[in-house]
Design an enzyme around this catalytic site. Structure first.
Site, mmCIF file in Angstrom:
data_model
loop_
_atom_site.group_PDB
_atom_site.id
_atom_site.type_symbol
_atom_site.label_atom_id
_atom_site.label_comp_id
_atom_site.label_asym_id
_atom_site.label_seq_id
_atom_site.Cartn_x
_atom_site.Cartn_y
_atom_site.Cartn_z
ATOM 1 N N GLU A 81 55.859 39.942 36.242
ATOM 2 C CA GLU A 81 55.912 38.489 36.039
ATOM 3 C C GLU A 81 54.608 37.831 36.481
ATOM 4 O OE1 GLU A 81 59.389 35.036 36.468
ATOM 5 O OE2 GLU A 81 59.592 36.930 37.560
ATOM 6 N N ASP A 85 55.746 32.067 35.424
ATOM 7 C CA ASP A 85 57.187 31.990 35.664
ATOM 8 C C ASP A 85 57.961 32.300 34.375
ATOM 9 O OD1 ASP A 85 59.626 31.490 36.788
ATOM 10 O OD2 ASP A 85 59.286 29.348 37.144
ATOM 11 N N GLU A 208 62.168 47.802 52.232
ATOM 12 C CA GLU A 208 63.135 48.155 53.278
ATOM 13 C C GLU A 208 63.805 46.914 53.855
ATOM 14 O OE1 GLU A 208 60.557 52.009 54.833
ATOM 15 O OE2 GLU A 208 60.316 50.065 55.827
ATOM 16 N N GLU A 425 65.729 60.009 52.979
ATOM 17 C CA GLU A 425 64.373 60.161 52.471
ATOM 18 C C GLU A 425 63.497 60.679 53.591
ATOM 19 O OE1 GLU A 425 62.917 56.454 50.975
ATOM 20 O OE2 GLU A 425 64.608 56.162 49.612
ATOM 21 N N ASN A 426 62.375 61.271 53.219
ATOM 22 C CA ASN A 426 61.335 61.515 54.211
ATOM 23 C C ASN A 426 60.531 60.232 54.394
ATOM 24 O OD1 ASN A 426 60.529 62.306 51.446
ATOM 25 N ND2 ASN A 426 58.494 62.610 52.342
#
Length: 481
Positions: A81, A85, A208, A425-426
């Site tokens: 994007e 917008d 995260e 996950e690592n």
């Protein structure tokens, strides 16, 4: 502001009630022959040159041959994007999804509402859309007029982070997440209805569920320090004030609980001296500290719920095979630092200190983060938690004071107690190129209930030790492949 020298450290507030004695509940190897077991790999952050595309296709063929299921691909908001917008450019994703599926592999796209660049392992840069910040400048929300940085986290050092939109501004920008998700499902819902097997949702920096507490906008906050609190924006402070008055019923009751003499709700604030807040252990040993950390952690979890809810509702019935995933980082350092134990987990927003952080029954403080997945029970999709650091050892000595491997066990134990589907996950690219890392991953799966693995990154398991060990791992847990 009041009690500035002590950072709102309040004396005489008592300590948290200890949880009953308990112990671990090792779930064992739940992935063995489980049809929900998945073995995925992460694509590069961006494939750009002809040579990189050729290497990418060769790696796909290698991992597909020994049983990998799907490829996780960052769908960068700042790339798609960038032009303006609601002006979407899907050309790159048309190509990469086509290449992946042509090799017989499924797709696990990440709706990446975060900046790429500036964190460990970042070899590509994609900033949030440049039109985003000025679009909302001058608007008011909850009585706060937003300036040019009004959507961003502000740290204890007074610095702003442009890596993500702060959770306290969710309601301001939720339509942006909705528009992006709708555009994604309109583009690919029919084309890859069966190939998209999981959609991961970015809930913070690096994708995260955490605050940017150890990121580059602050000085001296990287590994292995305690990091920095990120709750000093006007929106965050306003939310803290409203939350505390709602919790206690009045300013007078707040003062009674904290042992303060605040004369105005406007004096309710995050720690004025964050360093003292931690070194004095006020974050766990005072009622003010526990209330602040509870609010900080709860704000993060509520942010996760809001964004995940928006994505799930917007997807509707598209991609019927797809679970929804969110990632929680293994913040494994400063865990036993005698100066401020567990402090980095606090600054990243991952744990509570109002509960016994040493108790298995509370997930060692992670209960709310893990149980975010259960807020969607009965909904249209399974919500899966991913946890990092499966390849790492404990290093319980200065300066890191790390309990990475122990933390993997804590999370596995509590996810099992809570009935949450957990994958791993690592943490670092390269962590799966040596036998020690794979031994730790196998230990996590053998004993602690992990149901799937996503390897960072694919090229690390396209040859050498990484490929050999991942192939053996897949055969162990899914021998009929």
């Amino acid at each position: 502001m009041m009690l500035a020298a002590l950072g709102l450290v309040v004396a005489g507030a008592g300590t948290a009630q200890a949880a009953p004695a308990d112990g671990p509940v090792p779930p064992g190897p739940v992935a063995l022959d489980d049809p929900e077991f998945t073995a995925n790999v992460m694509a590069p952050l961006k494939v750009e040159t002809d040579e990189e595309w050729a290497d990418f296709e060769a790696d796909l063929e290698t991992v597909a041959a020994y049983g990998v299921d799907a490829v996780s691909v960052d769908v960068w908001w700042g790339d798609v994007e960038a032009a303006g917008d609601n002006q979407f450019d899907w050309a790159y994703y048309d190509r990469i999804f086509d290449v992946i599926t042509s090799k017989g592999l499924d797709l696990a796209p990440i709706l990446s509402f975060h900046q790429c660049g500036g964190n460990v392992g970042d070899d590509y840069t994609s900033l949030l859309p440049s039109w985003l910040w000025p679009k909302y400048e001058g608007r008011s929300y909850r009585g706060v007029e937003l300036g040019p940085t009004g959507l961003q986290h502000r740290s204890e050092q007074g610095n702003y982070s442009p890596e993500t939109v702060q959770g306290w501004a969710d309601q301001v920008v939720m339509n942006e997440y909705r528009d992006f998700t709708r555009a994604f499902q309109q583009r690919y819902g029919d084309r890859y209805a069966d190939e998209v097997v999981e959609i991961n949702v970015s809930l913070g920096p690096s994708g995260e569920l955490r605050y940017p507490s150890y990121n580059g906008h602050d000085v001296g906050t990287g590994y292995p320090t305690r990091g920095a609190l990120q709750s000093y924006s006007p929106l965050a402070i306003r939310d803290f004030q409203k939350s505390m008055v709602k919790q206690y019923g009045s300013l007078r009751a707040v003062n009674r609980a904290w042992g303060t003499d605040l004369r105005s709700v406007d004096q309710i604030a995050p720690p004025a001296d964050a360093e003292t807040f931690f070194t004095s252990k006020a974050y766990s040993d005072t009622q003010y500290g526990r209330d602040f950390v509870d609010w900080y952690n709860g704000s993060l979890v509520d942010h996760g719920e809001r964004v995940l809810t928006t994505v799930i509702r917007t997807l509707g019935n598209e991609f019927p095979q797809a679970d929804i995933g969110y990632k929680v980082p293994g913040i494994h350092w400063t865990m036993t630092n005698p100066l401020h134990p567990r402090a980095t987990e606090v600054t990243t927003g991952l744990i509570q200190t109002s509960v016994d952080e040493n108790s298995w029954a509370t997930g060692h403080g992670y209960a709310r983060i893990v149980e975010l997945a259960n807020r969607f029970d009965g909904g249209p999709r399974e919500v899966v938690m991913h946890f990092t650091a499966l390849e790492m050892d404990d290093q319980d000595y200065p300066p890191q004071y790390s309990l990475a491997q122990t933390l993997v066990q804590w999370i596995g134990d509590y996810a099992f107690r809570a009935g949450v589907e957990l994958k791993g996950e690592n943490a670092l690219s390269g962590g799966v190129t040596w036998d020690g890392g794979w031994d730790n991953i196998n230990e996590a799966f053998d004993g602690w209930g992990y149901l799937g693995l996503t390897v960072l990154r694919m090229n690390d398991v396209a040859g050498g030790t990484g490929a050999t060990r991942y192939a053996q791992f897949i055969q162990k847990y899914s021998p009929d492949r």
